[in-house]
Structure formats: structure tokens, C-alpha cells
Scaffold this motif. Structure first.
Motif, PDB file in Angstrom:
ATOM      1  N   SER A 230      25.436 -10.879  33.729  1.00 10.81           N
ATOM      2  CA  SER A 230      24.919 -11.937  33.233  1.00 10.81           C
ATOM      3  C   SER A 230      25.681 -13.347  33.304  1.00 10.81           C
ATOM      4  CB  SER A 230      24.417 -11.480  31.741  1.00 10.81           C
ATOM      5  OG  SER A 230      24.324 -12.825  30.978  1.00 10.81           O
ATOM      6  N   LYS A 231      27.006 -12.895  33.028  1.00  9.96           N
ATOM      7  CA  LYS A 231      28.093 -13.905  33.396  1.00  9.96           C
ATOM      8  C   LYS A 231      28.241 -14.405  34.876  1.00  9.96           C
ATOM      9  CE  LYS A 231      30.905 -12.271  29.427  1.00  9.96           C
ATOM     10  NZ  LYS A 231      31.924 -11.458  29.157  1.00  9.96           N
ATOM     11  N   VAL A 232      28.382 -13.475  35.746  1.00  7.14           N
ATOM     12  CA  VAL A 232      28.467 -14.205  37.184  1.00  7.14           C
ATOM     13  C   VAL A 232      27.091 -15.023  37.389  1.00  7.14           C
ATOM     14  CG1 VAL A 232      29.998 -12.451  37.825  1.00  7.14           C
ATOM     15  CG2 VAL A 232      27.426 -12.094  38.383  1.00  7.14           C
ATOM     16  N   ALA A 233      26.032 -14.333  36.909  1.00  3.52           N
ATOM     17  CA  ALA A 233      24.699 -14.948  37.105  1.00  3.52           C
ATOM     18  C   ALA A 233      24.281 -16.354  36.887  1.00  3.52           C
ATOM     19  CB  ALA A 233      23.651 -14.182  36.554  1.00  3.52           C
ATOM     20  N   VAL A 234      25.300 -17.230  36.029  1.00  2.04           N
ATOM     21  CA  VAL A 234      25.246 -18.469  35.575  1.00  2.04           C
ATOM     22  C   VAL A 234      25.914 -19.488  36.815  1.00  2.04           C
ATOM     23  CG1 VAL A 234      25.552 -18.027  33.185  1.00  2.04           C
ATOM     24  CG2 VAL A 234      27.481 -18.802  34.386  1.00  2.04           C
ATOM     25  N   VAL A 235      26.609 -18.707  37.839  1.00  2.00           N
ATOM     26  CA  VAL A 235      27.183 -19.506  38.908  1.00  2.00           C
ATOM     27  C   VAL A 235      26.257 -19.786  39.877  1.00  2.00           C
ATOM     28  CG1 VAL A 235      29.068 -19.755  40.237  1.00  2.00           C
ATOM     29  CG2 VAL A 235      29.465 -18.457  38.104  1.00  2.00           C
TER      30      VAL A 235
ATOM     31  N   LEU B 296      21.724  -4.449  20.036  1.00  2.00           N
ATOM     32  CA  LEU B 296      20.990  -5.625  19.746  1.00  2.00           C
ATOM     33  C   LEU B 296      21.748  -6.957  20.039  1.00  2.00           C
ATOM     34  CD1 LEU B 296      18.084  -6.671  18.759  1.00  2.00           C
ATOM     35  CD2 LEU B 296      19.077  -6.426  16.423  1.00  2.00           C
ATOM     36  N   LYS B 297      23.164  -6.700  19.308  1.00  2.00           N
ATOM     37  CA  LYS B 297      23.653  -7.942  19.548  1.00  2.00           C
ATOM     38  C   LYS B 297      24.172  -8.411  20.873  1.00  2.00           C
ATOM     39  CE  LYS B 297      28.352  -9.175  18.016  1.00  2.00           C
ATOM     40  NZ  LYS B 297      29.047  -8.980  19.173  1.00  2.00           N
ATOM     41  N   ASP B 298      24.529  -7.391  21.588  1.00  2.00           N
ATOM     42  CA  ASP B 298      24.814  -7.545  23.195  1.00  2.00           C
ATOM     43  C   ASP B 298      23.509  -8.019  23.870  1.00  2.00           C
ATOM     44  OD1 ASP B 298      27.441  -6.618  22.846  1.00  2.00           O
ATOM     45  OD2 ASP B 298      27.066  -4.860  24.014  1.00  2.00           O
ATOM     46  N   MET B 299      22.275  -7.527  23.493  1.00  2.00           N
ATOM     47  CA  MET B 299      21.281  -7.983  24.267  1.00  2.00           C
ATOM     48  C   MET B 299      20.963  -9.357  23.841  1.00  2.00           C
ATOM     49  SD  MET B 299      17.899  -5.377  24.024  1.00  2.00           S
ATOM     50  CE  MET B 299      17.011  -6.750  22.862  1.00  2.00           C
ATOM     51  N   ARG B 300      20.927  -9.670  22.783  1.00  2.00           N
ATOM     52  CA  ARG B 300      20.470 -11.211  22.525  1.00  2.00           C
ATOM     53  C   ARG B 300      21.830 -12.017  22.978  1.00  2.00           C
ATOM     54  NH1 ARG B 300      19.166  -9.890  16.087  1.00  2.00           N
ATOM     55  NH2 ARG B 300      16.873  -9.672  16.457  1.00  2.00           N
ATOM     56  N   GLU B 301      22.909 -11.680  23.075  1.00  2.00           N
ATOM     57  CA  GLU B 301      23.756 -12.278  23.873  1.00  2.00           C
ATOM     58  C   GLU B 301      23.489 -12.811  25.086  1.00  2.00           C
ATOM     59  OE1 GLU B 301      27.894 -11.107  22.651  1.00  2.00           O
ATOM     60  OE2 GLU B 301      28.419 -11.826  24.653  1.00  2.00           O
ATOM     61  N   ARG B 302      23.210 -11.513  25.949  1.00  2.00           N
ATOM     62  CA  ARG B 302      22.745 -11.669  27.173  1.00  2.00           C
ATOM     63  C   ARG B 302      21.518 -12.326  27.717  1.00  2.00           C
ATOM     64  NH1 ARG B 302      21.128  -7.669  31.149  1.00  2.00           N
ATOM     65  NH2 ARG B 302      21.130  -5.997  29.877  1.00  2.00           N
ATOM     66  N   ASP B 303      20.605 -12.153  26.589  1.00  2.00           N
ATOM     67  CA  ASP B 303      19.210 -12.900  27.022  1.00  2.00           C
ATOM     68  C   ASP B 303      19.506 -14.460  26.748  1.00  2.00           C
ATOM     69  OD1 ASP B 303      17.936 -10.634  27.152  1.00  2.00           O
ATOM     70  OD2 ASP B 303      17.038 -10.351  25.320  1.00  2.00           O
TER      71      ASP B 303
ATOM     72  N   ALA C  60      19.416 -19.568  29.041  1.00  2.00           N
ATOM     73  CA  ALA C  60      20.003 -21.136  28.610  1.00  2.00           C
ATOM     74  C   ALA C  60      20.774 -21.655  29.972  1.00  2.00           C
ATOM     75  CB  ALA C  60      20.935 -21.055  27.587  1.00  2.00           C
ATOM     76  N   ARG C  61      21.174 -20.830  30.996  1.00  2.00           N
ATOM     77  CA  ARG C  61      21.827 -21.460  32.185  1.00  2.00           C
ATOM     78  C   ARG C  61      20.962 -22.497  32.835  1.00  2.00           C
ATOM     79  NH1 ARG C  61      20.969 -15.674  34.780  1.00  2.00           N
ATOM     80  NH2 ARG C  61      18.756 -16.112  35.799  1.00  2.00           N
ATOM     81  N   ASP C  62      21.678 -23.327  33.421  1.00  2.00           N
ATOM     82  CA  ASP C  62      21.044 -24.550  34.248  1.00  2.00           C
ATOM     83  C   ASP C  62      20.060 -23.970  35.404  1.00  2.00           C
ATOM     84  OD1 ASP C  62      21.958 -26.156  32.342  1.00  2.00           O
ATOM     85  OD2 ASP C  62      23.888 -26.545  33.326  1.00  2.00           O
TER      86      ASP C  62
ATOM     87  N   MET D  41      16.007 -17.767  32.972  1.00  2.00           N
ATOM     88  CA  MET D  41      15.106 -16.730  32.768  1.00  2.00           C
ATOM     89  C   MET D  41      13.921 -17.363  32.126  1.00  2.00           C
ATOM     90  SD  MET D  41      15.136 -13.250  30.444  1.00  2.00           S
ATOM     91  CE  MET D  41      15.818 -14.055  28.978  1.00  2.00           C
ATOM     92  N   LYS D  42      12.791 -17.346  32.805  1.00  2.00           N
ATOM     93  CA  LYS D  42      11.597 -17.761  32.100  1.00  2.00           C
ATOM     94  C   LYS D  42      10.151 -17.396  32.963  1.00  2.00           C
ATOM     95  CE  LYS D  42      11.347 -22.264  34.185  1.00  2.00           C
ATOM     96  NZ  LYS D  42      11.550 -23.783  34.306  1.00  2.00           N
ATOM     97  N   PRO D  43       9.243 -17.471  32.220  1.00  2.00           N
ATOM     98  CA  PRO D  43       7.977 -16.962  33.081  1.00  2.00           C
ATOM     99  C   PRO D  43       7.552 -18.209  33.815  1.00  2.00           C
ATOM    100  CG  PRO D  43       7.188 -17.287  30.627  1.00  2.00           C
ATOM    101  CD  PRO D  43       8.999 -17.654  30.882  1.00  2.00           C
ATOM    102  N   ALA D  44       7.038 -17.914  35.082  1.00  2.00           N
ATOM    103  CA  ALA D  44       6.548 -19.079  36.127  1.00  2.00           C
ATOM    104  C   ALA D  44       5.220 -19.411  35.313  1.00  2.00           C
ATOM    105  CB  ALA D  44       6.195 -18.665  37.262  1.00  2.00           C
ATOM    106  N   ASP D  45       4.794 -20.748  35.700  1.00  2.00           N
ATOM    107  CA  ASP D  45       3.736 -21.321  35.085  1.00  2.00           C
ATOM    108  C   ASP D  45       2.524 -20.444  35.198  1.00  2.00           C
ATOM    109  OD1 ASP D  45       5.207 -23.394  34.012  1.00  2.00           O
ATOM    110  OD2 ASP D  45       4.422 -24.868  35.656  1.00  2.00           O
ATOM    111  N   ASP D  46       2.577 -19.780  36.548  1.00  3.50           N
ATOM    112  CA  ASP D  46       1.307 -19.016  36.830  1.00  3.50           C
ATOM    113  C   ASP D  46       1.501 -17.459  36.559  1.00  3.50           C
ATOM    114  OD1 ASP D  46       3.135 -19.071  38.745  1.00  3.50           O
ATOM    115  OD2 ASP D  46       1.677 -19.272  40.348  1.00  3.50           O
ATOM    116  N   ALA D  47       2.429 -17.110  35.726  1.00  2.00           N
ATOM    117  CA  ALA D  47       2.701 -15.520  35.426  1.00  2.00           C
ATOM    118  C   ALA D  47       1.863 -15.118  34.195  1.00  2.00           C
ATOM    119  CB  ALA D  47       4.130 -15.359  35.100  1.00  2.00           C
ATOM    120  N   ILE D  48       1.538 -13.793  34.405  1.00  2.00           N
ATOM    121  CA  ILE D  48       0.597 -13.310  33.352  1.00  2.00           C
ATOM    122  C   ILE D  48       1.899 -12.643  32.306  1.00  2.00           C
ATOM    123  CG2 ILE D  48      -0.891 -11.580  32.800  1.00  2.00           C
ATOM    124  CD1 ILE D  48      -2.407 -12.331  35.293  1.00  2.00           C
ATOM    125  N   VAL D  49       1.785 -12.963  31.186  1.00  2.00           N
ATOM    126  CA  VAL D  49       2.850 -12.408  30.155  1.00  2.00           C
ATOM    127  C   VAL D  49       2.220 -11.076  29.414  1.00  2.00           C
ATOM    128  CG1 VAL D  49       4.361 -12.998  28.218  1.00  2.00           C
ATOM    129  CG2 VAL D  49       3.778 -14.699  29.697  1.00  2.00           C
TER     130      VAL D  49
END
Ligand code: DC
Length: 219
Positions: free
Chosen positions: A89-94, A168-175, A180-182, A186-194
Motif C-alpha cells: 500500500s505504501k509503494v502503491a502511492v508512487v 481492523l486498525k491495519d486494514m483501516r490504515e491501508r484502506d 486517499a492517494r492522488d 481505490m474507488k468504484p468506476a462510474d459504471d461498476a456494479i457495487v
């Protein structure tokens, strides 16, 4: 060239991996767990005694993993640890780390290899960035408590000494970091089915997903 692409995104322990694997098996599609690519980068840095939050190191290792990529590396059990997940999750922000891993993912989506009739990729940005034209996009989520309970059970079944509170703490931190990264958050595409998997069994999830897929693909 495969037009049969299924994009599955969602947060940690939402059940997307299990679902993607079962769908791939049942449909005869190839499957790529894209989180494992980021985990490979994070884990490799930890193995070298480095810091996954160091941007230059993250880029160097991501480019190394890309240049010497072998799909068998993704089978390493160490990649499944929470430490590897946090490092991923840390390297994935780059942005340059994401760029290094982009072609690998798109090439797989286009040509999953062998006799595969299509490709399923799961991750955080498959429907939004990697395969924005995928005909099927699912976003799998579940309540935090449910996801933490599932992940705790999984880690404990592997003999790890963890508590639900720490998971739970680790998971929330990672999520929070993943959302929040630029770049490619992580977010659903506009045309994704949730699909909220909190109150569904794996079999119910599978049936629901298959129904959606059959409406969109001739499988
Ligand atoms: O799906 P996973 O828990 O194995 O993913 C590990 C981390 O990798 C996740 O916290 C964020 C990152 N990731 C990403 O940024 N983009 C993806 N497509 C997949 C994973």
C-alpha cells in the motif's frame, strides 16, 4: 486479443480475490491478482532491509520486478502477510511504481495466455485505470468489522498470532491510504456494479456475479 475482460475492485478482505479465482476457474478465464504485484515490490524492499515509504527505492524495485518478472514469484506465501500488504500500500502511492506495473497488467488483460477465454483482474484501479473499457466491472465491498473478522480468521488459520482489533486498525490504515492517494485511488468506476458481500456467502456472491457477467458477456 481478449475482449472478455472482467474487472473486480474493492478494499482489503472484501472477498474479491476468492470471487475472482472461482469465476476464473469456472469460466476458463485467466486470473491476475494485481495486489500481488504491489505486494511483490513491497516484500522485496522489506527483504532488502529497505523502507517501502522511500520513493526512489520503491521505483527502483518496481522497475526491477517488472524487468525480471516471473509469474511464479507471485506464489510466494510471504506476500500474503500483513507486513507485505502494508508495504504494498505504501509503494502503491508512487505514480512511477504504478506506471512500471501498468503494461504487465494491460498485456495480461489483452492476452491472458494459453487457452484462456478471457481475463479477470482484481485490484483497486482495474475498472478506473487499467481496463476502463472492460465490459464487466464489479466493485466488491463489505462492512469494516466483517472484513476484519474474515482477515483475522484467515491469518489465524495460518498460525499467525493476531487479534481482530489489530487487524481492523491495519486494514483501516491501508484502506485510507489506498483511497486517499492522488494517482489511481481505490474507488468504484462510474459504471461498476457495487456488491456488498457482508451478508452473502461465497456461493451467493459467486451466483450474483455470474448472473451479471452472463448479461454482458457471451460465456
Ligand atoms: O489486494 P491486496 O490487498 O493484495 O493489495 C495490496 C495493496 O496493493 C493495496 O493495499 C493497495 C495496492 N494495490 C493497488 O494500489 N492497486 C491495485 N490494483 C492492487 C493493489
Amino acid at each position: 486479443m481478449s475482449a472478455n475482460i472482467i474487472a473486480i475492485d474493492g478494499p482489503a478482505a472484501s472477498g474479491k480475490g476468492t470471487l475472482a479465482r472461482k469465476l476464473a476457474e469456472s469460466l476458463g478465464f485467466g486470473y491476475l491478482d494485481t495486489g500481488a504485484l504491489y505486494r511483490l515490490v513491497g516484500y522485496t524492499i522489506l527483504e532488502r532491509g529497505g523502507d517501502p515509504a522511500n520513493t526512489d527505492e520503491a521505483i527502483e524495485v518496481a522497475e526491477f520486478c517488472r524487468d525480471f518478472f516471473d509469474v511464479n514469484l507471485l506464489q510466494n506465501k510471504e506476500l500474503r502477510s500483513d507486513e507485505s500488504g502494508q508495504a504494498a500500500s505504501k509503494v502503491a502511492v508512487v505514480p512511477k511504481v504504478r506506471e512500471a506495473l501498468l503494461d504487465l497488467q494491460r498485456n495480461f488483460a489483452k492476452a491472458p495466455g494459453g487457452k484462456a477465454k478471457g481475463a479477470i483482474l482484481d485490484g483497486r484501479d482495474i475498472g478506473t485505470v487499467i481496463c476502463p473499457d472492460a465490459p464487466v466491472k464489479l466493485y466488491i465491498t463489505a462492512r469494516d468489522e466483517v472484513r476484519a473478522a474474515r482477515r483475522t480468521k484467515e491469518l489465524q488459520s495460518r498460525g499467525l498470532d493476531v487479534t481482530k482489533a489489530s487487524v481492523l486498525k491495519d486494514m483501516r490504515e491501508r484502506d485510507a491510504r489506498d483511497a486517499a492517494r492522488d494517482t489511481a485511488p481505490m474507488k468504484p468506476a462510474d459504471d461498476a456494479i457495487v456488491i456488498d458481500s457482508s451478508d452473502l456467502s461465497p456461493a451467493e456472491m459467486f451466483d450474483k456475479a455470474l448472473e451479471i457477467i452472463k448479461e454482458r458477456l457471451s460465456v
